[in-house]
Design an enzyme around this catalytic site. Structure first.
Site, PDB file in Angstrom:
ATOM      1  N   ASP A 128      77.346  13.260   2.505  1.00  0.00           N
ATOM      2  CA  ASP A 128      77.945  13.403   1.166  1.00  0.00           C
ATOM      3  C   ASP A 128      79.447  13.238   1.325  1.00  0.00           C
ATOM      4  O   ASP A 128      80.009  13.687   2.336  1.00  0.00           O
ATOM      5  CB  ASP A 128      77.601  14.798   0.595  1.00  0.00           C
ATOM      6  CG  ASP A 128      77.747  14.872  -0.916  1.00  0.00           C
ATOM      7  OD1 ASP A 128      78.864  14.613  -1.423  1.00  0.00           O
ATOM      8  OD2 ASP A 128      76.757  15.196  -1.585  1.00  0.00           O
ATOM      9  N   ASN A 129      80.104  12.616   0.347  1.00  0.00           N
ATOM     10  CA  ASN A 129      81.569  12.520   0.425  1.00  0.00           C
ATOM     11  C   ASN A 129      82.249  13.670  -0.319  1.00  0.00           C
ATOM     12  O   ASN A 129      83.477  13.716  -0.400  1.00  0.00           O
ATOM     13  CB  ASN A 129      82.066  11.164  -0.105  1.00  0.00           C
ATOM     14  CG  ASN A 129      81.823  10.991  -1.591  1.00  0.00           C
ATOM     15  OD1 ASN A 129      81.258  11.868  -2.238  1.00  0.00           O
ATOM     16  ND2 ASN A 129      82.258   9.865  -2.137  1.00  0.00           N
ATOM     17  N   TYR A 135      73.928  18.832  -6.938  1.00  0.00           N
ATOM     18  CA  TYR A 135      73.052  19.758  -7.675  1.00  0.00           C
ATOM     19  C   TYR A 135      71.580  19.572  -7.286  1.00  0.00           C
ATOM     20  O   TYR A 135      70.944  20.498  -6.756  1.00  0.00           O
ATOM     21  CB  TYR A 135      73.274  19.522  -9.169  1.00  0.00           C
ATOM     22  CG  TYR A 135      72.341  20.254 -10.093  1.00  0.00           C
ATOM     23  CD1 TYR A 135      72.041  21.608  -9.917  1.00  0.00           C
ATOM     24  CD2 TYR A 135      71.772  19.593 -11.181  1.00  0.00           C
ATOM     25  CE1 TYR A 135      71.199  22.268 -10.796  1.00  0.00           C
ATOM     26  CE2 TYR A 135      70.938  20.246 -12.059  1.00  0.00           C
ATOM     27  CZ  TYR A 135      70.649  21.586 -11.862  1.00  0.00           C
ATOM     28  OH  TYR A 135      69.811  22.223 -12.736  1.00  0.00           O
ATOM     29  N   LYS A 162      71.617   2.262 -12.261  1.00  0.00           N
ATOM     30  CA  LYS A 162      70.275   2.750 -11.879  1.00  0.00           C
ATOM     31  C   LYS A 162      69.266   1.606 -11.923  1.00  0.00           C
ATOM     32  O   LYS A 162      68.445   1.445 -11.014  1.00  0.00           O
ATOM     33  CB  LYS A 162      69.838   3.882 -12.812  1.00  0.00           C
ATOM     34  CG  LYS A 162      70.646   5.156 -12.652  1.00  0.00           C
ATOM     35  CD  LYS A 162      70.409   5.782 -11.284  1.00  0.00           C
ATOM     36  CE  LYS A 162      71.320   6.941 -11.007  1.00  0.00           C
ATOM     37  NZ  LYS A 162      71.334   7.339  -9.602  1.00  0.00           N
ATOM     38  N   PHE A 210      70.248  10.525  -3.187  1.00  0.00           N
ATOM     39  CA  PHE A 210      70.790  11.102  -4.418  1.00  0.00           C
ATOM     40  C   PHE A 210      72.215  10.650  -4.695  1.00  0.00           C
ATOM     41  O   PHE A 210      72.681  10.745  -5.831  1.00  0.00           O
ATOM     42  CB  PHE A 210      70.862  12.639  -4.297  1.00  0.00           C
ATOM     43  CG  PHE A 210      69.550  13.341  -4.220  1.00  0.00           C
ATOM     44  CD1 PHE A 210      68.785  13.537  -5.353  1.00  0.00           C
ATOM     45  CD2 PHE A 210      69.075  13.834  -3.007  1.00  0.00           C
ATOM     46  CE1 PHE A 210      67.578  14.205  -5.287  1.00  0.00           C
ATOM     47  CE2 PHE A 210      67.870  14.506  -2.934  1.00  0.00           C
ATOM     48  CZ  PHE A 210      67.117  14.695  -4.072  1.00  0.00           C
ATOM     49  N   SER A 233      66.571   7.336 -13.271  1.00  0.00           N
ATOM     50  CA  SER A 233      66.805   8.177 -14.438  1.00  0.00           C
ATOM     51  C   SER A 233      66.033   7.650 -15.635  1.00  0.00           C
ATOM     52  O   SER A 233      65.802   6.436 -15.757  1.00  0.00           O
ATOM     53  CB  SER A 233      68.305   8.155 -14.758  1.00  0.00           C
ATOM     54  OG  SER A 233      68.535   8.648 -16.051  1.00  0.00           O
ATOM     55  N   TYR A 293      76.457   3.310 -16.351  1.00  0.00           N
ATOM     56  CA  TYR A 293      75.728   4.212 -15.455  1.00  0.00           C
ATOM     57  C   TYR A 293      74.255   3.811 -15.386  1.00  0.00           C
ATOM     58  O   TYR A 293      73.681   3.644 -14.306  1.00  0.00           O
ATOM     59  CB  TYR A 293      75.851   5.673 -15.937  1.00  0.00           C
ATOM     60  CG  TYR A 293      74.853   6.601 -15.287  1.00  0.00           C
ATOM     61  CD1 TYR A 293      74.954   6.934 -13.942  1.00  0.00           C
ATOM     62  CD2 TYR A 293      73.772   7.126 -16.016  1.00  0.00           C
ATOM     63  CE1 TYR A 293      74.022   7.763 -13.332  1.00  0.00           C
ATOM     64  CE2 TYR A 293      72.842   7.958 -15.420  1.00  0.00           C
ATOM     65  CZ  TYR A 293      72.970   8.274 -14.079  1.00  0.00           C
ATOM     66  OH  TYR A 293      72.038   9.100 -13.483  1.00  0.00           O
ATOM     67  N   ASP A 301      81.449   8.693   3.135  1.00  0.00           N
ATOM     68  CA  ASP A 301      81.337   7.970   1.867  1.00  0.00           C
ATOM     69  C   ASP A 301      80.401   6.781   2.074  1.00  0.00           C
ATOM     70  O   ASP A 301      80.501   6.092   3.102  1.00  0.00           O
ATOM     71  CB  ASP A 301      82.740   7.484   1.474  1.00  0.00           C
ATOM     72  CG  ASP A 301      82.794   7.043   0.031  1.00  0.00           C
ATOM     73  OD1 ASP A 301      81.977   6.184  -0.368  1.00  0.00           O
ATOM     74  OD2 ASP A 301      83.668   7.553  -0.697  1.00  0.00           O
TER      75      ASP A 301
HETATM   76  P1  NAD Z   1      75.689  15.526  -8.235  1.00  0.00           P
HETATM   77  O1  NAD Z   1      76.950  14.857  -8.642  1.00  0.00           O
HETATM   78  O2  NAD Z   1      75.629  16.998  -8.232  1.00  0.00           O
HETATM   79  O3  NAD Z   1      75.241  14.987  -6.790  1.00  0.00           O
HETATM   80  C1  NAD Z   1      75.540  13.706  -6.345  1.00  0.00           C
HETATM   81  C2  NAD Z   1      76.195  13.853  -4.980  1.00  0.00           C
HETATM   82  O4  NAD Z   1      76.520  12.547  -4.477  1.00  0.00           O
HETATM   83  C3  NAD Z   1      77.496  14.646  -5.013  1.00  0.00           C
HETATM   84  O5  NAD Z   1      77.428  15.674  -4.058  1.00  0.00           O
HETATM   85  C4  NAD Z   1      78.582  13.627  -4.670  1.00  0.00           C
HETATM   86  O6  NAD Z   1      79.648  14.212  -3.945  1.00  0.00           O
HETATM   87  C5  NAD Z   1      77.797  12.615  -3.861  1.00  0.00           C
HETATM   88  N1  NAD Z   1      78.348  11.246  -3.879  1.00  0.00           N
HETATM   89  C6  NAD Z   1      78.702  10.497  -4.948  1.00  0.00           C
HETATM   90  N2  NAD Z   1      79.147   9.294  -4.550  1.00  0.00           N
HETATM   91  C7  NAD Z   1      79.073   9.284  -3.184  1.00  0.00           C
HETATM   92  C8  NAD Z   1      79.405   8.325  -2.190  1.00  0.00           C
HETATM   93  N3  NAD Z   1      79.939   7.134  -2.503  1.00  0.00           N
HETATM   94  N4  NAD Z   1      79.195   8.645  -0.905  1.00  0.00           N
HETATM   95  C9  NAD Z   1      78.683   9.860  -0.544  1.00  0.00           C
HETATM   96  N5  NAD Z   1      78.362  10.794  -1.454  1.00  0.00           N
HETATM   97  C10 NAD Z   1      78.549  10.521  -2.759  1.00  0.00           C
HETATM   98  O7  NAD Z   1      74.529  14.928  -9.170  1.00  0.00           O
HETATM   99  P2  NAD Z   1      73.011  15.370  -9.335  1.00  0.00           P
HETATM  100  O8  NAD Z   1      72.841  15.891 -10.722  1.00  0.00           O
HETATM  101  O9  NAD Z   1      72.572  16.174  -8.197  1.00  0.00           O
HETATM  102  O10 NAD Z   1      72.325  13.940  -9.298  1.00  0.00           O
HETATM  103  C11 NAD Z   1      71.774  13.390  -8.113  1.00  0.00           C
HETATM  104  C12 NAD Z   1      71.256  11.997  -8.416  1.00  0.00           C
HETATM  105  O11 NAD Z   1      70.297  12.065  -9.470  1.00  0.00           O
HETATM  106  C13 NAD Z   1      72.336  11.042  -8.885  1.00  0.00           C
HETATM  107  O12 NAD Z   1      72.064   9.762  -8.337  1.00  0.00           O
HETATM  108  C14 NAD Z   1      72.143  10.995 -10.379  1.00  0.00           C
HETATM  109  O13 NAD Z   1      72.558   9.786 -10.953  1.00  0.00           O
HETATM  110  C15 NAD Z   1      70.635  11.168 -10.501  1.00  0.00           C
HETATM  111  N6  NAD Z   1      70.220  11.737 -11.798  1.00  0.00           N
HETATM  112  C16 NAD Z   1      70.761  12.911 -12.237  1.00  0.00           C
HETATM  113  C17 NAD Z   1      70.387  13.429 -13.469  1.00  0.00           C
HETATM  114  C18 NAD Z   1      71.006  14.696 -13.994  1.00  0.00           C
HETATM  115  O14 NAD Z   1      70.933  14.926 -15.196  1.00  0.00           O
HETATM  116  N7  NAD Z   1      71.583  15.554 -13.173  1.00  0.00           N
HETATM  117  C19 NAD Z   1      69.448  12.750 -14.243  1.00  0.00           C
HETATM  118  C20 NAD Z   1      68.903  11.569 -13.764  1.00  0.00           C
HETATM  119  C21 NAD Z   1      69.300  11.066 -12.538  1.00  0.00           C
END
Ligand code: NAD
Ligand code: UDP
Length: 336
Positions: A30-31, A10, A151, A79, A123, A147, A57
């Site tokens: 991305d995985n 996202y 972080k 991310f 976060s 979680y 991955d």
């Molecule tokens: P998301 O799940 O849409 O994106 C994370 C991506 O990482 C996904 O595409 C997933 O396939 C990939 N991924 C996960 N584990 C992996 C691995 N081992 N190897 C390769 N790829 C991997 O989440 P998002 O909302 O876009 O969040 C992105 C980052 O921001 C994350 O680290 C999340 O913890 C952090 N974050 C998100 C929020 C929120 O509310 N969305 C708030 C604070 C922090």
């Protein structure tokens, strides 16, 4: 070139758009555990630019090594990670292995290739449940679920790496609540299954995928009894990453920034604004509080404004309008 880990997700996909529009070369790792390659096709469509995608991955050291060996990477925006609080309570080892273990692999490969500039997705959850809002970067940190601990651990690992080797430049970005979608309506948030988060839940009620929003508690000590959060438009958040990238091009060591608006909105504010922009009511009912939820928190965004020149400009109406455009054009997300 900028390597974007989790770039199909996202926030990552929106950041890819801003990076490409700003003229950066990127590649994405991305995985696809929580995303679809279609998001990257849409990024290419929005920007008219191409880039390499590696379905790798972070637990696969050799896979990461290949990405670095085939590209001239100078910066990493990291991310990739799992992000569901409830799931992390049920499966803590999976979270520590994926988020912390994956990051350690990434950092080892970065060290090998002498790439020492990274922007990390942290976060607001690292502020724990003891500090009053607004949250300022100097507050003590204390995560309250696995979680959040991943972080906080990664923040500490990055600080320790810098302490051991001052060649690193590291930005830790503490996001508040990202919502909204790109104004093209082509990319947006596409959670698997029933959403945990408020905005995707509301938007799926709006298109009839879900029946009724459950509002978790109306007896909090807030202006209308419902929980208050700092919602930030995902495109503003993405722009914050470009500002952080500019910052770490200089020798700054470890820098920490909140990315929020500084404005708290309640669940009812969100529902009412969404309904107003949509032009029809959202079906909701009040239910018990969700365990682990705080009454209210929002950012003190002044450090990012002062030091990065970053200020979120998109309004709550913008967040709702863009979410509606994305959801109405993609009722079942990227899966068609
Ligand atoms: P998301 O799940 O849409 O994106 C994370 C991506 O990482 C996904 O595409 C997933 O396939 C990939 N991924 C996960 N584990 C992996 C691995 N081992 N190897 C390769 N790829 C991997 O989440 P998002 O909302 O876009 O969040 C992105 C980052 O921001 C994350 O680290 C999340 O913890 C952090 N974050 C998100 C929020 C929120 O509310 N969305 C708030 C604070 C922090
Ligand atoms: N919330 C709600 N119903 C839902 C999802 C969330 O009432 O189906 C509330 C939640 O209690 C909190 C706010 O909406 O007050 C934001 O929750 P979300 O899960 O989006 O983000 P969080 O702040 O928990 O990271």
């Amino acid at each position: 070139m900028v390597l974007v880990t989790g770039g199909a997700g996202y926030i990552g996909s929106h950041t890819c758009v801003e990076l490409l529009n700003a003229g950066y070369d990127i590649c994405v790792l991305d995985n696809l555990s929580n995303s679809c390659e279609e998001a990257l096709n849409r990024v290419k469509k929005i920007t008219g630019k191409d880039f390499k995608f590696y379905k790798v991955d972070l637990l696969d050291y050799e896979g990461i090594d290949k990405v670095f060996s085939e590209n001239k990477i100078e910066f990493v925006i990291h991310f990739a990670g799992l992000k569901a609080v409830g799931e992390s309570v049920a499966k803590p080892l999976m979270y520590f292995e994926n988020n912390v273990g994956g990051t350690i692999n990434l950092l080892k490969v970065m060290t090998k290739y002498n790439v020492k500039k990274i922007v990390f997705s942290s976060s607001a959850t690292v502020y724990g449940d003891k500090s009053p809002a607004p949250y300022v970067e100097t507050l003590p940190c204390a995560a309250i679920n696995p979680y959040g601990r991943t972080k906080l651990m990664i923040e500490k690992i990055l600080q320790d790496i810098y302490a051991s080797d001052n060649d690193w430049d590291i930005a830790l970005l503490r996001y508040f609540n990202p919502v909204g979608a790109h104004s093209s309506g082509l990319i947006g948030e596409d959670p698997n299954g029933i959403p945990n988060n408020l905005m995707p839940y509301i938007s799926q009620v709006a298109v009839g995928r879900l029946e009724c929003l459950n509002i978790f508690g109306n007896d909090y000590d807030t202006k209308d009894g419902t929980g208050v959060r700092d919602y930030i438009h995902v495109v503003d958040l993405a722009i914050g990453h470009l500002k952080a990238l500019d910052k770490i091009k200089n020798k700054v060591g470890v820098v920490i920034y909140n990315l929020g608006t500084g404005q708290g909105y309640s669940v009812l504010d969100m529902v009412n604004t969404y309904s107003k922009v949509l032009g029809r009511p959202i079906n909701y009912k009040f239910v018990d509080r969700r365990p682990g939820d705080l009454a209210e928190y929002y950012a003190d965004p002044s450090k990012a404004e002062r030091e990065l020149g970053f200020k979120a400009t998109r309004t709550l109406e913008d967040m709702c309008r863009d979410t509606i455009r994305w959801q109405e054009g993609n009722k079942n997300g990227y899966r068609g």
